[in-house]
Design an enzyme around this catalytic site. Structure first.
Site, PDB file in Angstrom:
ATOM      1  N   CYS A  58      -2.288   6.831  -8.386  1.00  0.00           N
ATOM      2  CA  CYS A  58      -1.549   5.738  -9.023  1.00  0.00           C
ATOM      3  C   CYS A  58      -1.094   6.135 -10.422  1.00  0.00           C
ATOM      4  O   CYS A  58      -0.276   5.452 -11.016  1.00  0.00           O
ATOM      5  CB  CYS A  58      -2.390   4.476  -9.078  1.00  0.00           C
ATOM      6  SG  CYS A  58      -3.766   4.626 -10.206  1.00  0.00           S
ATOM      7  N   GLU A 113       7.674   2.989  -4.697  1.00  0.00           N
ATOM      8  CA  GLU A 113       6.560   3.906  -4.977  1.00  0.00           C
ATOM      9  C   GLU A 113       6.478   4.864  -3.785  1.00  0.00           C
ATOM     10  O   GLU A 113       6.185   4.442  -2.661  1.00  0.00           O
ATOM     11  CB  GLU A 113       5.246   3.126  -5.105  1.00  0.00           C
ATOM     12  CG  GLU A 113       4.081   4.045  -5.414  1.00  0.00           C
ATOM     13  CD  GLU A 113       2.724   3.343  -5.420  1.00  0.00           C
ATOM     14  OE1 GLU A 113       2.510   2.431  -4.605  1.00  0.00           O
ATOM     15  OE2 GLU A 113       1.884   3.741  -6.239  1.00  0.00           O
TER      16      GLU A 113
HETATM   17  P1  NAD Z   1      -3.466  -0.654   0.575  1.00  0.00           P
HETATM   18  O1  NAD Z   1      -2.955  -1.774  -0.228  1.00  0.00           O
HETATM   19  O2  NAD Z   1      -2.835  -0.335   1.870  1.00  0.00           O
HETATM   20  O3  NAD Z   1      -5.032  -0.893   0.914  1.00  0.00           O
HETATM   21  C1  NAD Z   1      -5.973  -1.227  -0.075  1.00  0.00           C
HETATM   22  C2  NAD Z   1      -7.078  -2.064   0.554  1.00  0.00           C
HETATM   23  O4  NAD Z   1      -6.507  -3.270   1.066  1.00  0.00           O
HETATM   24  C3  NAD Z   1      -7.778  -1.378   1.710  1.00  0.00           C
HETATM   25  O5  NAD Z   1      -9.160  -1.627   1.623  1.00  0.00           O
HETATM   26  C4  NAD Z   1      -7.157  -2.028   2.935  1.00  0.00           C
HETATM   27  O6  NAD Z   1      -8.044  -2.100   4.028  1.00  0.00           O
HETATM   28  C5  NAD Z   1      -6.800  -3.417   2.449  1.00  0.00           C
HETATM   29  N1  NAD Z   1      -5.620  -3.962   3.117  1.00  0.00           N
HETATM   30  C6  NAD Z   1      -4.536  -3.271   3.565  1.00  0.00           C
HETATM   31  N2  NAD Z   1      -3.631  -4.103   4.120  1.00  0.00           N
HETATM   32  C7  NAD Z   1      -4.152  -5.356   4.011  1.00  0.00           C
HETATM   33  C8  NAD Z   1      -3.678  -6.652   4.390  1.00  0.00           C
HETATM   34  N3  NAD Z   1      -2.504  -6.825   5.002  1.00  0.00           N
HETATM   35  N4  NAD Z   1      -4.454  -7.716   4.121  1.00  0.00           N
HETATM   36  C9  NAD Z   1      -5.639  -7.564   3.513  1.00  0.00           C
HETATM   37  N5  NAD Z   1      -6.143  -6.364   3.141  1.00  0.00           N
HETATM   38  C10 NAD Z   1      -5.403  -5.269   3.380  1.00  0.00           C
HETATM   39  O7  NAD Z   1      -3.486   0.627  -0.395  1.00  0.00           O
HETATM   40  P2  NAD Z   1      -3.815   2.145  -0.022  1.00  0.00           P
HETATM   41  O8  NAD Z   1      -2.681   2.705   0.769  1.00  0.00           O
HETATM   42  O9  NAD Z   1      -5.187   2.262   0.516  1.00  0.00           O
HETATM   43  O10 NAD Z   1      -3.825   2.792  -1.495  1.00  0.00           O
HETATM   44  C11 NAD Z   1      -2.686   3.263  -2.143  1.00  0.00           C
HETATM   45  C12 NAD Z   1      -2.147   2.253  -3.145  1.00  0.00           C
HETATM   46  O11 NAD Z   1      -3.138   1.949  -4.107  1.00  0.00           O
HETATM   47  C13 NAD Z   1      -0.953   2.780  -3.941  1.00  0.00           C
HETATM   48  O12 NAD Z   1       0.006   1.763  -4.049  1.00  0.00           O
HETATM   49  C14 NAD Z   1      -1.552   3.108  -5.298  1.00  0.00           C
HETATM   50  O13 NAD Z   1      -0.640   3.088  -6.367  1.00  0.00           O
HETATM   51  C15 NAD Z   1      -2.567   2.039  -5.415  1.00  0.00           C
HETATM   52  N6  NAD Z   1      -3.602   2.374  -6.396  1.00  0.00           N
HETATM   53  C16 NAD Z   1      -3.614   1.668  -7.563  1.00  0.00           C
HETATM   54  C17 NAD Z   1      -4.574   1.969  -8.528  1.00  0.00           C
HETATM   55  C18 NAD Z   1      -4.613   1.198  -9.815  1.00  0.00           C
HETATM   56  O14 NAD Z   1      -5.644   1.225 -10.479  1.00  0.00           O
HETATM   57  N7  NAD Z   1      -3.556   0.518 -10.184  1.00  0.00           N
HETATM   58  C19 NAD Z   1      -5.511   2.980  -8.289  1.00  0.00           C
HETATM   59  C20 NAD Z   1      -5.454   3.670  -7.075  1.00  0.00           C
HETATM   60  C21 NAD Z   1      -4.501   3.349  -6.129  1.00  0.00           C
END
Ligand code: NAD
Length: 499
Positions: A281, A384
């Site tokens: 991120c 992104e």
């Molecule tokens: P994601 O949003 O797909 O998943 C994150 C979590 O949400 C997981 O535990 C997943 O099981 C859950 N989830 C996914 N879809 C869902 C839904 N429809 N309803 C409820 N829960 C759901 O993210 P990812 O692909 O695992 O991670 C990458 C993203 O995280 C990127 O956008 C990155 O920029 C972001 N990120 C942000 C930070 C920060 O501190 N700002 C840090 C690391 C990663």
């Protein structure tokens, strides 16, 4: 095939739902394990047990709770390689990156070793006649952590270490793509002396998350992931009366001024743009040179550096620069965005779409991709990408570069490369982004500061880790106390002297 589990009441337990998620080896494309996906009922049972355990844990004095963090810190150091391997095996990042993932989590555990000092309240003596005031920080009760795939050890540790140190119990729902490292951390926490039930891990997908959001016992939700899910979780948690902090996606710009050391700027762009395959991120995904001469000179320096990058599986050695993407869908999405960049008129300088590695033909690899002449209207700029793709947007002046950064919907991190202290200072003061680097491409603050973006990179009021985490995971209670025996009556103290 390995069947992973949940972690409930101090033990690994099998799932009851009969539903599983596939955990891939991203380098080969093979399924290497399956993880149970919890039902709402399993989540609610885990929460109920956490609530029971939390009562005694909250009554355990902060110094003893901090000792658990001290023991955890020692155990993480002793098990660094095992944890890093678990991260790399499921995520695909290189082993040095896997160790970095664990190390950055460990640093937050180290801050939590100072829990007694961080939880100290305030005290006013004689705020009125015989009146003293004091405030205390009390745990919320049961809180939940919901974490992404890209830092499978670090982000769970960012959530659970401060939450537990404050006297809460935590129900953690890690990413279903990389569930092993959090389970190992739970084993280590038990060895460190954490009472059973204080940390519960439920693996799962949307069903488990929705059960967390609707569970009335859970008082706070700490989320990290993509922006659409962050926004969804924030609004549902808040409307259910919970405290929430939800960190989302990013589009990090790095401004390169004409007076910058361009070799150092190019090194920084390659390291931060392509490291961990761009799945950070805080990755820089937009290079913003000021002036065409700076832009041309930057491309000249970037291309040979990109050509030298070694892409491969984490098992290929410590000199691998980055590995595969997390899923086939992710690879296809990134390739699709590169297609769109070409269609919409950006100049494709290096193309990672056809990257192939003998023996790993089914892996989720994309090679390092560089675009020049990207504009703010293009999808490759607006979305992104979360892949090894760097876009160069040319600007004519510092003000243009600043405006581009400020107009972007995300505000996680940004950087400026310059030799001019005035420009750097102006940038740091004016830019509407949460974390700023000056000649520093990935400005992740050290663990005793706090981490958080602005704009659509974060929803909620407080940052992650550092002092903000101790505020998020506690409520302030303020006591006003009066002891009548100390009040003067008719100019005399009411104390009855012994005679
Ligand atoms: P994601 O949003 O797909 O998943 C994150 C979590 O949400 C997981 O535990 C997943 O099981 C859950 N989830 C996914 N879809 C869902 C839904 N429809 N309803 C409820 N829960 C759901 O993210 P990812 O692909 O695992 O991670 C990458 C993203 O995280 C990127 O956008 C990155 O920029 C972001 N990120 C942000 C930070 C920060 O501190 N700002 C840090 C690391 C990663």
């Amino acid at each position: 095939m390995e069947e992973l589990s949940h972690y409930i009441d101090g033990q690994r337990v099998k799932g009851k739902s009969g539903r599983f998620g596939d955990v891939y080896n991203p380098a080969t494309g093979e399924v290497q394990a399956r993880v149970p996906l919890a039902t709402a009922e399993e989540v609610n049972e885990a929460v109920a047990k956490a609530a029971e355990a939390q009562v005694a844990w909250a009554a355990t004095n902060p110094q003893r709770r901090a000792r658990v963090m001290m023991a955890l810190g020692r155990l993480i150091v002793e098990n660094m390689d095992t944890l890093a391997e678990a991260v790399s095996r499921e995520h695909g990042k290189t082993l040095p990156d896997g160790r970095g993932d664990v190390q950055r989590g460990l640093e937050v555990v180290e801050v939590c070793m100072g829990t007694p000092a961080l939880l100290k309240g305030e005290f006013t003596s004689d705020g009125g006649p015989g009146i003293d005031l004091y405030s205390m920080r009390q745990p919320l009760g049961v809180v939940a952590g919901i974490t992404p795939f890209n830092f499978p050890a670090m982000i769970p540790l960012w959530k659970l270490a401060p939450a537990i140190s404050c006297g809460n119990a935590m129900v953690l729902k890690p990413s279903e793509r990389c569930p092993s490292a959090p389970l190992l951390v739970a084993d280590l926490l038990k060895e460190a002396g954490l009472p059973d039930g204080v940390l519960q891990i439920v693996n799962g997908d949307k069903e488990a998350v929705d059960a967390i959001l609707d569970n009335e016992t859970i008082q706070g939700v700490a989320f990290v992931g993509s922006t659409p899910i962050a926004e969804y979780i924030y609004s549902r948690a808040c409307s259910n009366g919970k405290r929430a902090q939800c960190f989302g996606g990013a589009k990090n710009h790095m401004i390169v001024m004409p007076d910058a050391d361009l070799d150092k700027a190019a090194d920084a762009l390659v390291g931060s743009g392509y490291g961990a395959a761009g799945e950070r991120c805080m990755a820089v995904s937009v290079a913003v040179p000021v002036g065409d001469r700076t832009a041309d000179a930057l491309i000249e320096r970037l291309v040979p550096r990109i050509e030298k990058l070694k892409v491969g599986p984490y098992t290929a050695g410590e000199d691998v620069d980055f590995g595969p993407l997390i899923t086939k869908a992710s690879k296809e999405r990134v390739a699709g965005l590169i297609d769109k960049g070409v269609d919409q008129g950006a100049t494709l300088v290096t193309d990672g779409r056809d990257f192939a590695l003998q023996g790993y033909e089914d892996g989720f690899f994309v090679g390092a991709t560089l675009f020049d002449n990207v504009t703010a209207e293009m999808d490759i700029y607006k979305e992104e990408v979360f892949g090894p793709v760097l876009s160069q947007v040319r600007t004519e002046s510092y003000e243009d570069a600043l405006k581009l950064t400020m107009d972007n919907t995300y505000g996680n991190g940004t950087a400026i490369f310059t030799a001019d202290g005035d420009a750097a200072r102006d940038f740091a003061n004016r830019v509407n982004v949460g974390m700023v680097g000056i000649n520093f491409p990935i400005p992740v603050p050290l663990s005793y500061y706090t981490f958080g973006g602005w704009k659509r990179s974060a929803f909620g009021d407080l940052n992650q880790y550092g002092p903000d985490a101790f505020r998020f995971y506690t409520r302030t209670k303020t006591v006003t106390a009066r002891w009548f025996s100390g009040i003067k009556e008719g100019g005399e103290f009411a104390f009855k002297p012994m005679d």
